[in-house]
Design an enzyme around this catalytic site. Structure first.
Site, mmCIF file in Angstrom:
data_model
loop_
_atom_site.group_PDB
_atom_site.id
_atom_site.type_symbol
_atom_site.label_atom_id
_atom_site.label_comp_id
_atom_site.label_asym_id
_atom_site.label_seq_id
_atom_site.Cartn_x
_atom_site.Cartn_y
_atom_site.Cartn_z
ATOM 1 N N SER A 101 44.729 44.840 37.236
ATOM 2 C CA SER A 101 44.902 44.103 38.491
ATOM 3 C C SER A 101 46.239 43.379 38.478
ATOM 4 O O SER A 101 46.502 42.528 37.618
ATOM 5 C CB SER A 101 43.770 43.089 38.657
ATOM 6 O OG SER A 101 44.106 42.196 39.688
ATOM 7 N N HIS A 124 45.363 48.300 40.348
ATOM 8 C CA HIS A 124 44.392 47.591 41.193
ATOM 9 C C HIS A 124 45.116 46.512 41.998
ATOM 10 O O HIS A 124 45.796 45.651 41.436
ATOM 11 C CB HIS A 124 43.320 46.971 40.302
ATOM 12 C CG HIS A 124 42.169 46.381 41.052
ATOM 13 N ND1 HIS A 124 41.118 47.136 41.533
ATOM 14 C CD2 HIS A 124 41.891 45.110 41.400
ATOM 15 C CE1 HIS A 124 40.245 46.350 42.143
ATOM 16 N NE2 HIS A 124 40.696 45.106 42.082
ATOM 17 N N ASP A 126 44.574 43.537 44.727
ATOM 18 C CA ASP A 126 43.574 42.645 45.323
ATOM 19 C C ASP A 126 44.108 42.039 46.611
ATOM 20 O O ASP A 126 45.030 41.218 46.592
ATOM 21 C CB ASP A 126 43.223 41.526 44.335
ATOM 22 C CG ASP A 126 42.376 42.045 43.195
ATOM 23 O OD1 ASP A 126 41.333 42.666 43.468
ATOM 24 O OD2 ASP A 126 42.758 41.843 42.020
ATOM 25 N N MET A 128 43.363 39.674 49.722
ATOM 26 C CA MET A 128 42.456 38.580 50.118
ATOM 27 C C MET A 128 42.992 37.911 51.383
ATOM 28 O O MET A 128 44.205 37.705 51.513
ATOM 29 C CB MET A 128 42.360 37.544 48.998
ATOM 30 C CG MET A 128 41.937 38.122 47.659
ATOM 31 S SD MET A 128 41.678 36.822 46.454
ATOM 32 C CE MET A 128 41.571 37.791 44.943
ATOM 33 N N HIS A 157 41.620 46.920 46.707
ATOM 34 C CA HIS A 157 40.340 46.206 46.836
ATOM 35 C C HIS A 157 40.478 45.208 47.983
ATOM 36 O O HIS A 157 41.147 44.188 47.844
ATOM 37 C CB HIS A 157 40.062 45.522 45.484
ATOM 38 C CG HIS A 157 38.865 44.648 45.463
ATOM 39 N ND1 HIS A 157 38.598 43.790 44.402
ATOM 40 C CD2 HIS A 157 37.832 44.482 46.326
ATOM 41 C CE1 HIS A 157 37.476 43.139 44.638
ATOM 42 N NE2 HIS A 157 36.991 43.534 45.799
ATOM 43 N N MET A 159 39.342 42.348 50.123
ATOM 44 C CA MET A 159 38.437 41.197 50.222
ATOM 45 C C MET A 159 38.774 40.489 51.521
ATOM 46 O O MET A 159 39.335 39.389 51.544
ATOM 47 C CB MET A 159 38.614 40.282 49.003
ATOM 48 C CG MET A 159 37.985 40.881 47.752
ATOM 49 S SD MET A 159 38.600 40.129 46.234
ATOM 50 C CE MET A 159 40.055 41.131 45.971
ATOM 51 N N MET A 230 31.262 43.798 41.353
ATOM 52 C CA MET A 230 32.004 42.602 40.935
ATOM 53 C C MET A 230 31.285 41.934 39.764
ATOM 54 O O MET A 230 30.079 41.697 39.816
ATOM 55 C CB MET A 230 32.118 41.606 42.084
ATOM 56 C CG MET A 230 33.006 42.043 43.236
ATOM 57 S SD MET A 230 34.680 42.518 42.763
ATOM 58 C CE MET A 230 35.321 40.994 42.075
ATOM 59 N N ASP A 268 34.786 44.901 38.013
ATOM 60 C CA ASP A 268 35.975 44.087 38.268
ATOM 61 C C ASP A 268 35.658 42.613 38.029
ATOM 62 O O ASP A 268 34.783 42.045 38.684
ATOM 63 C CB ASP A 268 36.396 44.321 39.733
ATOM 64 C CG ASP A 268 37.649 43.540 40.131
ATOM 65 O OD1 ASP A 268 38.283 42.929 39.257
ATOM 66 O OD2 ASP A 268 37.971 43.568 41.330
HETATM 67 C C1 DX5 Z 1 38.912 38.921 41.721
HETATM 68 C C2 DX5 Z 1 39.700 40.202 41.731
HETATM 69 C C3 DX5 Z 1 39.915 40.798 40.403
HETATM 70 C C4 DX5 Z 1 40.718 39.972 39.452
HETATM 71 C C5 DX5 Z 1 40.371 40.367 38.064
HETATM 72 O O1 DX5 Z 1 38.530 38.622 43.022
HETATM 73 O O2 DX5 Z 1 39.038 41.164 42.526
HETATM 74 O O3 DX5 Z 1 40.487 42.095 40.518
HETATM 75 O O4 DX5 Z 1 42.102 40.120 39.638
HETATM 76 O O5 DX5 Z 1 41.021 39.511 37.205
HETATM 77 P P1 DX5 Z 1 40.514 39.257 35.717
HETATM 78 O O6 DX5 Z 1 40.473 40.559 35.018
HETATM 79 O O7 DX5 Z 1 41.508 38.297 35.154
HETATM 80 O O8 DX5 Z 1 39.128 38.656 35.829
HETATM 81 ZN ZN ZN Z 2 39.692 43.289 42.472
#
Ligand code: DX5
Ligand code: ZN
Length: 308
Positions: A101, A124, A126, A128, A157, A159, A230, A268
């Protein structure tokens, strides 16, 4: 006669045939490190139902190279009868994918940090929106900007609320896989969003938060190429792994084996050297890891370690 786990569409193909196709495609892909391209319509029909849309590299790495059981039983992904990964089989052929990520990367040096994970399988990303989760991160312009920086598939991903509004645009920006939360919209709208991703020739997936039951994936399971479980509450990197989610990973692995064996199962959140094994044992085949990869002193070594 179709084997257990085979759909009507894939039932006519022998595993030997699938292995041959997938192996050849993987070797070609690795040799050239070409960007992920979807199958042609003809090829998708040949490879099977789960790959109506998909990356050429996917089937082999999902474990189709695994031998059948000694009694001739079908073992998708090298899984035993309970749906857990069977390490007594020829290990190494069942390949675990790592999707680092970039939330844990240095945003002022994203290109450099994406190069650091060139030995991984996916990148990956993320996304948001500050509404679905209490954080705002990466959006369309960043996905577009990083697309030329790596040949690896971008595993995006989402969110965000009502992800269907942006699903096609993320595909155009360079996403290869777009995953969307089952909690983020109605079933009808999410089905529509999945179709939009497929219409762009990309892979679609659904995501479940820790409080969402395994059954929530059932309306989509036959139509997606990835299910993401998750293992932290979405919103932030660096949180602690929720080991109680492994029950759900096992349950979804079983559903995948029964209903869409080529669908990938990703986890994840909090995946690290002390937690990744539980994920693999529960049946995950794609591991997202942010801080565990980017905080490692030797990133390629950490990626190798997480592959098991
Ligand atoms: C959280 C994200 C993850 C996050 C994972 O909402 O979807 O992808 O970046 O980070 P680590 O591996 O540090 O938990
Ligand atoms: Zn993620």
């Amino acid at each position: 006669m179709p084997m257990p786990g085979q759909t009507k569409e894939s039932g006519g193909r022998s595993l030997a045939f699938l292995r041959m196709v997938c192996y050849t495609e993987t070797i070609k892909q690795r040799a050239g490190r070409t960007p992920c391209r979807p199958y042609s319509k003809k090829r998708r029909r040949r490879v099977g139902a789960g790959h109506r849309v998909g990356c050429r590299v996917a089937p082999f790495r999902l474990g189709y190279s695994m031998p059948d059981g000694p009694d001739g039983s079908y073992r998708p992904g090298g899984l035993d009868r309970d749906g857990a990964v069977d390490f007594s089989m020829k290990r190494g052929l069942f390949m675990i994918k790592i999707s680092p990520s970039i939330l844990s990367a240095d945003f002022a040096n994203l290109e450099r940090d994406i190069r650091k994970i060139s030995t991984a399988d996916y990148v990956h990303v993320d996304v948001m929106d500050g509404v679905f989760v209490p954080n705002i991160t990466i959006g369309l312009p960043v996905v577009k900007a990083i697309r030329p920086a790596t040949p690896l598939p971008l595993d995006v991903h989402l969110m965000i609320v009502q992800p269907g509004r942006y699903a096609a645009q993320f595909c155009d920006a360079g996403a290869d896989i777009v995953t969307m939360h089952v909690e983020s919209d109605t079933e009808a709208n999410l089905r529509d969003a999945i179709e939009r991703v497929h219409a762009k020739g990309k892979r679609a997936g659904v995501v479940v938060k820790p409080g969402t039951p395994a059954e929530a994936v059932l309306p989509y399971i036959r139509d997606v190429e990835m299910i993401l479980v998750m293992t932290v509450e979405p919103g932030f990197g660096g949180q602690s792994f929720l080991s109680d989610q492994m029950i759900k990973v096992r349950a979804i692995r079983k559903l995948i084996n029964e209903q869409n064996p080529v669908c990938e199962l990703e986890v994840d959140g909090g995946v690290a050297p002390d937690t990744f094994r539980a994920c693999i044992d529960a049946g995950a085949n794609v591991l997202v890891a942010g801080s565990a990869v980017y905080k490692a002193p030797d990133i390629p070594a950490r990626i190798r370690l997480l592959r098991g």
